[in-house]
Design a protein around this motif. Structure first.
Motif, PDB file in Angstrom:
ATOM      1  N   PRO A 178       0.812  -1.225   0.000  1.00 23.67           N
ATOM      2  CA  PRO A 178       0.000   0.000   0.000  1.00 23.67           C
ATOM      3  C   PRO A 178       0.844   1.273   0.000  1.00 23.67           C
ATOM      4  N   LEU A 179       1.927   1.304   0.817  1.00 29.12           N
ATOM      5  CA  LEU A 179       2.775   2.496   0.841  1.00 29.12           C
ATOM      6  C   LEU A 179       3.336   2.787  -0.547  1.00 29.12           C
ATOM      7  N   ASP A 180       3.772   1.718  -1.220  1.00 27.89           N
ATOM      8  CA  ASP A 180       4.374   1.848  -2.536  1.00 27.89           C
ATOM      9  C   ASP A 180       3.330   2.300  -3.556  1.00 27.89           C
ATOM     10  N   ALA A 181       2.165   1.643  -3.518  1.00 23.89           N
ATOM     11  CA  ALA A 181       1.118   1.946  -4.494  1.00 23.89           C
ATOM     12  C   ALA A 181       0.646   3.389  -4.363  1.00 23.89           C
ATOM     13  N   VAL A 182       0.418   3.816  -3.116  1.00 15.57           N
ATOM     14  CA  VAL A 182      -0.052   5.191  -2.910  1.00 15.57           C
ATOM     15  C   VAL A 182       0.991   6.174  -3.407  1.00 15.57           C
ATOM     16  N   LYS A 183       2.269   5.867  -3.121  1.00 17.61           N
ATOM     17  CA  LYS A 183       3.346   6.762  -3.540  1.00 17.61           C
ATOM     18  C   LYS A 183       3.410   6.883  -5.070  1.00 17.61           C
ATOM     19  N   THR A 184       3.321   5.707  -5.746  1.00 16.86           N
ATOM     20  CA  THR A 184       3.381   5.721  -7.201  1.00 16.86           C
ATOM     21  C   THR A 184       2.229   6.522  -7.797  1.00 16.86           C
ATOM     22  N   ILE A 305      11.508  10.386   4.314  1.00 12.87           N
ATOM     23  CA  ILE A 305      11.873   9.474   3.226  1.00 12.87           C
ATOM     24  C   ILE A 305      10.627   8.842   2.607  1.00 12.87           C
ATOM     25  N   ARG A 306       9.630   8.490   3.461  1.00 12.81           N
ATOM     26  CA  ARG A 306       8.399   7.908   2.903  1.00 12.81           C
ATOM     27  C   ARG A 306       7.695   8.889   1.975  1.00 12.81           C
ATOM     28  N   PRO A 312       9.616   3.497  -0.712  1.00 14.02           N
ATOM     29  CA  PRO A 312       8.270   3.578  -0.136  1.00 14.02           C
ATOM     30  C   PRO A 312       8.258   3.470   1.388  1.00 14.02           C
ATOM     31  N   ASP A 313       9.104   2.608   1.954  1.00 12.94           N
ATOM     32  CA  ASP A 313       9.160   2.530   3.412  1.00 12.94           C
ATOM     33  C   ASP A 313      10.599   2.803   3.828  1.00 12.94           C
TER      34      ASP A 313
END
Lengths: 343, 193
Positions: A178-184, A305-306, A312-313
Motif C-alpha cells: 500500500p505504501l508503494d502503491a499510494v506513492k506511485t 523518506i516515505r 516507499p518505506d
C-alpha cells in the motif's frame, strides 16, 4: 531523598540477556502469525532460513574469533536478528535472500565490531538495507494480502527452485505494498480521494489492508514488552508521536496529497520498527533524554523518506541513520555528574 | 527560495560529498579519531569551503571567462584555495592558538582536500550563480561537518570495542564509513537531479 538500607534477604530476579531475548521473541509471535495469515507460508520459510543462517554464522564467527561458542549462542541475540530480518523480507523471496542478508548482518554489522554489545548499527537493518539496495526486484515481491492460496509446498518450491505452480504468474500473485502503491499513484498526480476510489483493495478499516492487523499485533507485543520493562517507553512513544504529529500536520494542510497519520502508523514496518527495532538496547541511545531525541529523529526521517524520498518505506534507513548519530547524542546528553557545574 | 533550500538538502544529505560522492576522504579518515579535533576541523573546513567556493566563482566569472582563460581553471582554483587556506590558518593562529595546535598539519592539508576543489569545479560545471555557488559550498561543508562529527563520535566508541585484531584501526573505520554510506542511500531520490 530516600536512602533507607534494606537488610537481606534480597529478592533476586534473573534479568539476563537470554531472558530478554526470549521475551522479545515471544512478543513478536502475534505479529508474525498475522504476517503468515496475510502473506502465506513464505514468512515462516524466510524466518527459518534467516534464523538458521544467523545462528550458524554466529557460531562460525565465534569460532574464528576464538570466543566461547555455547554461552554466546544461547543468549539468543542471533535468533532475534534472524527473526527481525525474516519478517522484513517479502514472502516470495528466493532462498538466498534471507541467507545472504542474515550472513551479512552477523558478519559485517556484528562480529567485525566485536559481537553483541559493541555493534553501532542494528544488524538486522544493515542486512535488510543491503538487500534492498543490492536486490531491489526480489525485495518488492510482496504477495497480495490474503487473496492467494499458495500452499506450503508451492511456496517452498518457489523459495528454493523459483518455480510457481502452472498457470500462476508472479505478476498475478504479487502486488505493490500500500505504501508503494499510494506513492506511485501520487506521483502520477492522482489525489488521495481518487486513489481510495480507484484501488479499494489497498485499504482496510483504519489503514492499509492486512498490514493494519500485522501492525496492531506488533504494537500489542511491544506494549507487553513495555509492561514487562524489557524496553522503555521513550523511543516508541517519541517515534510514533513524531510520525503522528508531522503526518497529521501535513494531512490537515492538504488531505489530498498527504496520507493520513493512521495510514502511516499502521502500514509498512512502523510498529515493528518502533517497538522491536529502534529499541535495540545496544544500538539505541543510552540516556532517557537521548532516547527521546533518537525516537524523534527516526520518526522525522521515516516521514521525510516515505513522503519525498525514493523508497516507499524507510524504517531501516531511518534507524540506521539515527544509529549513526547515537554516539554523538550520548555524548551531548550525558547526565551531569553530581557536583559538576551546569555548563 | 525553494531552489536554494533544495540545494542545501541536496548537498548536505542526498549528494553528501563524503558518503555519496566520496570526496574529501583524507580528512574524513585522518581527523576523525577524536571528537574535539573533528569539530575544529569541521569548522575550519566550513569556513574554507564557503569562502573558496565564492572566490573561485568570482575568479571564474570575472577573470577567466572574460579573457578566455578557461583552460587555466583547475590551476587557478588551486591557487585560490591555497590562498584561502593560508588566510584561515593565519586567522586560526591569531584567534585560537589551541585549535591551531590541535589541527596541526591538517589545517594546511585542507588545500589538498579534494572536496574543496570538487565544489569549485562542480559549481562551474553546473553553471551556478553567485548565491547558488555560496550555498553549494556552504551545504557541502555542512554535510562534510555533519558526517565528520558523527563519524568521530562513532570512532571514539570503536576504539574501546572488542574488534578482531586484524580489523582494528583504519579497516573497521572504513567498514563503518561504508555502512554509513549505505544508510545515506536512504536519502536517494529526495531531490531530483
Amino acid at each position: 531523598m530516600n536512602l533507607s538500607l534494606h537488610s537481606s534477604p534480597h529478592m533476586r530476579t534473573s534479568n539476563r540477556v537470554n531472558r530478554i531475548m526470549l521475551l522479545v521473541i515471544g512478543a513478536l509471535i502475534p505479529g508474525i502469525l498475522a504476517a503468515i495469515h496475510f502473506f502465506g507460508w513464505g514468512v515462516l520459510i524466510n524466518i527459518t532460513l534467516a534464523v538458521f543462517t544467523a545462528v550458524a554464522t554466529e557460531a562460525l564467527m565465534l569460532r574464528l574469533r576464538k570466543r566461547p561458542i555455547t554461552p554466546f549462542l544461547l543468549d539468543g541475540s542471533a535468533v532475534v536478528t534472524g527473526i527481525l530480518l525474516g519478517v522484513a523480507i517479502p514472502s516470495l523471496a528466493p532462498w538466498w535472500i534471507p541467507v545472504l542478508g542474515a550472513a551479512f548482518a552477523l558478519i559485517m554489522a556484528k562480529h567485525l565490531y566485536g559481537g553483541l554489545g559493541y555493534n553501532p548499527f542494528n544488524p538486522a537493518m544493515v542486512g535488510y538495507a543491503m538487500l534492498l539496495i543490492a536486490f531491489p526486484r526480489e525485495m518488492t515481491l510482496w504477495l497480495t494480502p490474503a487473496v492467494h492460496d499458495l500452499t506450503f509446498v508451492d511456496n517452498l518450491r518457489y523459495t528454493f527452485l523459483e518455480q510457481l505452480p502452472p498457470n500462476w504468474t508472479l505478476d498475478g500473485l504479487t502486488a505493490a505494498t500500500p505504501l508503494d502503491a499510494v506513492k506511485t499513484q501520487l506521483a502520477q498526480n492522482l489525489t488521495l480521494t481518487e486513489i481510495h476510489q480507484g484501488s479499494t483493495e489497498l485499504f482496510g478499516a483504519i489503514s492499509a489492508h492486512g498490514w493494519e492487523w500485522i501492525n496492531l499485533l506488533f504494537m500489542l507485543g511491544g506494549l507487553i514488552l513495555i509492561y514487562l520493562r524489557v524496553i522503555s517507553w521513550h523511543i516508541p512513544l517519541a517515534m510514533l508521536a513524531t510520525l503522528f504529529l508531522v503526518s497529521g500536520l501535513f494531512h490537515l494542510n492538504d488531505p489530498d496529497t498527504f496520507t493520513s497519520p493512521l495510514f502511516h502508523l499502521f502500514s509498512g514496518a512502523t510498529m515493528l520498527g518502533a517497538f522491536f527495532i529502534a529499541t535495540d538496547p545496544v544500538t539505541a541511545a543510552a540516556t532517557n533524554r537521548g532516547r527521546i531525541i533518537f525516537g524523534i529523529g527516526i520518526g522525522l526521517l521515516l516521514y521525510i523518506i516515505r513522503t519525498w524520498g525514493g523508497y516507499p518505506d524507510a524504517v531501516a534507513f531511518a534507524v540506521l541513520l539515527m544509529n549513526m548519530a547515537v554516539p554523538t547524542i550520548d555524548y551531548y546528553t550525558r547526565p551531569r555528574v553530581f557536583g559538576e557545574s551546569r555548563d | 527560495m525553494m531552489e536554494y533550500a533544495l540545494i542545501l538538502v541536496s548537498t548536505v544529505l542526498v549528494n553528501n560529498f563524503v558518503l555519496v560522492k566520496f570526496l574529501g576522504l583524507c580528512p574524513f579518515m585522518g581527523v576523525s579519531r577524536k571528537l574535539e579535533t573533528a569539530t575544529g576541523m569541521a569548522l575550519a573546513t566550513t569556513f574554507v569551503l564557503t569562502l573558496s567556493s565564492i572566490s573561485s566563482y568570482l575568479v571564474n566569472e570575472y577573470l577567466l571567462t572574460p579573457f578566455g582563460l578557461e583552460y587555466l581553471r583547475t590551476i587557478s582554483f588551486i591557487l585560490v584555495i591555497a590562498v584561502v587556506v593560508q588566510f584561515t590558518e593565519m586567522l586560526v593562529h591569531k584567534t585560537s592558538p589551541l585549535l591551531y595546535q590541535v589541527l596541526g598539519i591538517f589545517l594546511p592539508l585542507i588545500t589538498t582536500n579534494c572536496a574543496v576543489l570538487g565544489v569549485a569545479l562542480l559549481n562551474v560545471q553546473t553553471e551556478h550563480g553567485f548565491i547558488e555557488s555560496a550555498l553549494y559550498g556552504f551545504g557541502a561543508a555542512l554535510g562534510f561537518s555533519l558526517v565528520l562529527i558523527l563519524f568521530a563520535a562513532m570512532r571514539e566508541r570503536l576504539a574501546v570495542a572488542d574488534v578482531p585484531e586484524i580489523f582494528r584501526g583504519p579497516s573497521i573505520a572504513l567498514i563503518t564509513a561504508g555502512l554509513m554510506s549505505m544508510a545515506f542511500m536512504g536519502f536517494a531520490g529526495l531531490v531530483r537531479g
